[in-house]
Design a protein around this motif. Sequence first.
Motif, PDB file in Angstrom:
ATOM      1  N   UNK A 170    -105.332   3.562 -50.692  1.00  0.00           N
ATOM      2  CA  UNK A 170    -105.054   4.473 -49.587  1.00  0.00           C
ATOM      3  C   UNK A 170    -105.239   3.762 -48.250  1.00  0.00           C
ATOM      4  N   UNK A 171    -106.335   2.987 -48.143  1.00  0.00           N
ATOM      5  CA  UNK A 171    -106.634   2.340 -46.864  1.00  0.00           C
ATOM      6  C   UNK A 171    -105.551   1.331 -46.508  1.00  0.00           C
ATOM      7  N   UNK A 219     -99.808   2.697 -33.221  1.00  0.00           N
ATOM      8  CA  UNK A 219    -101.250   2.439 -33.264  1.00  0.00           C
ATOM      9  C   UNK A 219    -101.532   0.988 -32.891  1.00  0.00           C
ATOM     10  N   UNK A 220    -100.823   0.056 -33.538  1.00  0.00           N
ATOM     11  CA  UNK A 220    -101.067  -1.367 -33.282  1.00  0.00           C
ATOM     12  C   UNK A 220     -99.758  -2.004 -32.836  1.00  0.00           C
ATOM     13  N   UNK A 221     -99.644  -2.281 -31.529  1.00  0.00           N
ATOM     14  CA  UNK A 221     -98.415  -2.874 -30.994  1.00  0.00           C
ATOM     15  C   UNK A 221     -98.624  -4.383 -30.920  1.00  0.00           C
ATOM     16  N   UNK A 238     -98.957   1.972 -42.119  1.00  0.00           N
ATOM     17  CA  UNK A 238     -98.398   2.951 -41.195  1.00  0.00           C
ATOM     18  C   UNK A 238     -98.875   2.705 -39.770  1.00  0.00           C
ATOM     19  N   UNK A 239     -99.977   1.960 -39.586  1.00  0.00           N
ATOM     20  CA  UNK A 239    -100.460   1.673 -38.231  1.00  0.00           C
ATOM     21  C   UNK A 239     -99.443   0.886 -37.432  1.00  0.00           C
ATOM     22  N   UNK A 240     -98.555   0.139 -38.095  1.00  0.00           N
ATOM     23  CA  UNK A 240     -97.646  -0.755 -37.379  1.00  0.00           C
ATOM     24  C   UNK A 240     -96.333  -0.099 -37.024  1.00  0.00           C
ATOM     25  N   UNK A 274    -100.714   7.919 -36.191  1.00  0.00           N
ATOM     26  CA  UNK A 274    -101.521   7.350 -37.252  1.00  0.00           C
ATOM     27  C   UNK A 274    -101.629   8.208 -38.487  1.00  0.00           C
ATOM     28  N   UNK A 275    -102.854   8.463 -38.917  1.00  0.00           N
ATOM     29  CA  UNK A 275    -103.083   8.994 -40.249  1.00  0.00           C
ATOM     30  C   UNK A 275    -102.604  10.426 -40.412  1.00  0.00           C
ATOM     31  N   UNK A 282    -105.167   6.859 -33.801  1.00  0.00           N
ATOM     32  CA  UNK A 282    -105.493   6.488 -35.182  1.00  0.00           C
ATOM     33  C   UNK A 282    -105.567   7.724 -36.063  1.00  0.00           C
ATOM     34  N   UNK A 283    -106.214   8.788 -35.554  1.00  0.00           N
ATOM     35  CA  UNK A 283    -106.484   9.914 -36.442  1.00  0.00           C
ATOM     36  C   UNK A 283    -105.344  10.917 -36.496  1.00  0.00           C
ATOM     37  N   UNK A 307     -99.259  -7.085 -45.137  1.00  0.00           N
ATOM     38  CA  UNK A 307    -100.087  -6.020 -45.700  1.00  0.00           C
ATOM     39  C   UNK A 307     -99.466  -5.487 -46.990  1.00  0.00           C
ATOM     40  N   UNK A 364    -102.497   3.115 -45.340  1.00  0.00           N
ATOM     41  CA  UNK A 364    -102.700   3.601 -43.975  1.00  0.00           C
ATOM     42  C   UNK A 364    -102.545   2.455 -42.983  1.00  0.00           C
ATOM     43  N   UNK A 365    -103.002   1.264 -43.363  1.00  0.00           N
ATOM     44  CA  UNK A 365    -102.881   0.115 -42.466  1.00  0.00           C
ATOM     45  C   UNK A 365    -101.423  -0.256 -42.240  1.00  0.00           C
TER      46      UNK A 365
END
Lengths: 421, 124
Positions: free
Chosen positions: A159-160, A178-180, A166-168, A88-89, A83-84, A191, A163-164
């Motif tokens: 921003x949040x 990050x999220x499969x 980019x998690x995918x 992720x971010x 995530x970090x 999103x 970021x969500x």
Amino acid sequence: MVTVPKKFGFGSFVSSILWLVFWIVVIVTLVGLPLIFIILFYVPLPYIGDEVLTPYLFFSMMVDPTRTIPIIKFLIHTDIFRVMVFPGFGYAAIIAAVTIFVERKFLAKMQLRVGPYYVGRWEGILQLMADGLKLISKEIIVPSGADKLLFWLAPVLFVATAAAVTALIPVAPGGWVVADIDVGLIAVFAILGFFPLIALLFSWASNSKYPFIGGLRALHQMVAFEIPFILSALSVVLVAGTLNLTEIVESQYLYWFIIIAPISAFVFYISSLAELERIPFDLPEAESEIVAGWITETSGMLYGLIQLGTYLKLYALAALFVILFLGGWTGPQIFPEEIIPGYTGEKIYNHIVINGIFWFTLKTFGMIILFLLPRGISPRIRIDILLHTGWYKLIVLCFINIFAVLTLIYGGIIPTGGILQ
Amino acid sequence: MPGEYASQFTPIMYMLGMGFLAGVPALILSKILAPRKSYNPVKFLPMECGQMPVGEGRSHFMMQYYAYILMFVVFDVMSIFLYAWGTSLLSIPKSATLPMIGFLGIMFAAMGYALYLSGKKGIW
């Protein structure tokens, strides 16, 4: 004769250092040691391989750098690292930062300007840092009559949400995402649908006329371009037979889907530009018509956060284009199997993953440059032409490609039963 | 398991939290660092290119776009339905595509008619 005041004398200097040492010792014994004991008693120690990571093992690993590899391996396979830092971010934010700098230099070169030049020794390389310092040290002005809570919350939400997205995005083979999730593509669309709502909320909260017009334009644009955006990915899904983004990339190991879906790729590119509010379609932020559109009332760090969110979104959409049409991380193997020949110990270097990251980053950056390009060469489109383009032309183009793909599948040219089988 | 299925989505929530973790401290730091000059009523007025603002900020706004909004509600749902068909295309019999083509034909006819009417009435 020069007399040194007493407080600058050497004795007082030594005594001040002794006082400092005294206080450090007191604080460590009263606070630090109990804290270490509490952590050691109540926090379960992690397993490295098959032994417990005791402090003795930790320090003996610190002495020999090759022994720390198990710790690093343990850390980079945790959720918090994903995530970090890497998919992720951290990774997305670094790409966003590089994009901001590249955009300024690239557009300057296109328009025969020099762009940032003075900050930093070479080509204004530190301009971004200077801009960040400037934004963070500026006063934030909340206009009178604004909805305070929403006004402060909306940029952070922007921003949040970016970021969500980019998690995918899967970045490298072997589950570097990050999220499969099984419905990754639909989740991305879901999103992305939040952004015009945030724009509208912020424009309503700022109690001003220009932001309000800009927010409504963002909504119109979303309504006109959401359907072609969703439909353009359908021809890829028809061939891949899955919505999971990792599996979509894996099913392109033979050829990239841009070969069988070029029209869809074009429509996806155009509607991504509209989704990003970039230049031919930047009506919500049209600076020559409505000051700055829905971000007119932002100042200081609120503006900085919205910029960060915009560039994170740019990275996410460029990466999505690469995943759907350009084969994701697939590419020729150019990294050697081992860096130090003859080394037979615990390894952290994985040539397949490094290769995937390299090709993915390269393709994504190429796509980002393509997204930046229209800003240098194209004027702003009129709003009724924009709506006409979205509703009358792009949807029809999408369906042409979908029917072409269906014909290819039923004509037996693309193997039925999925590319994966 | 429904709980297991929902837990796939928790990393997205982590990333959302990461966004907050990046955004909120930046705002707090800005609040600490930024200068706070004395109160000045003109400074906090909404931006209107240097003029005194006239009228309400949140006024009524003619938004003659309802025909397209109605179409959006219908066709956005249609495109998501097409995904349900698209993922299972390779595992259903070939004859099942014919009703789908029929469905698309009906939707296309409806869309063409709606676009024709909205063009004729001069809505945008």
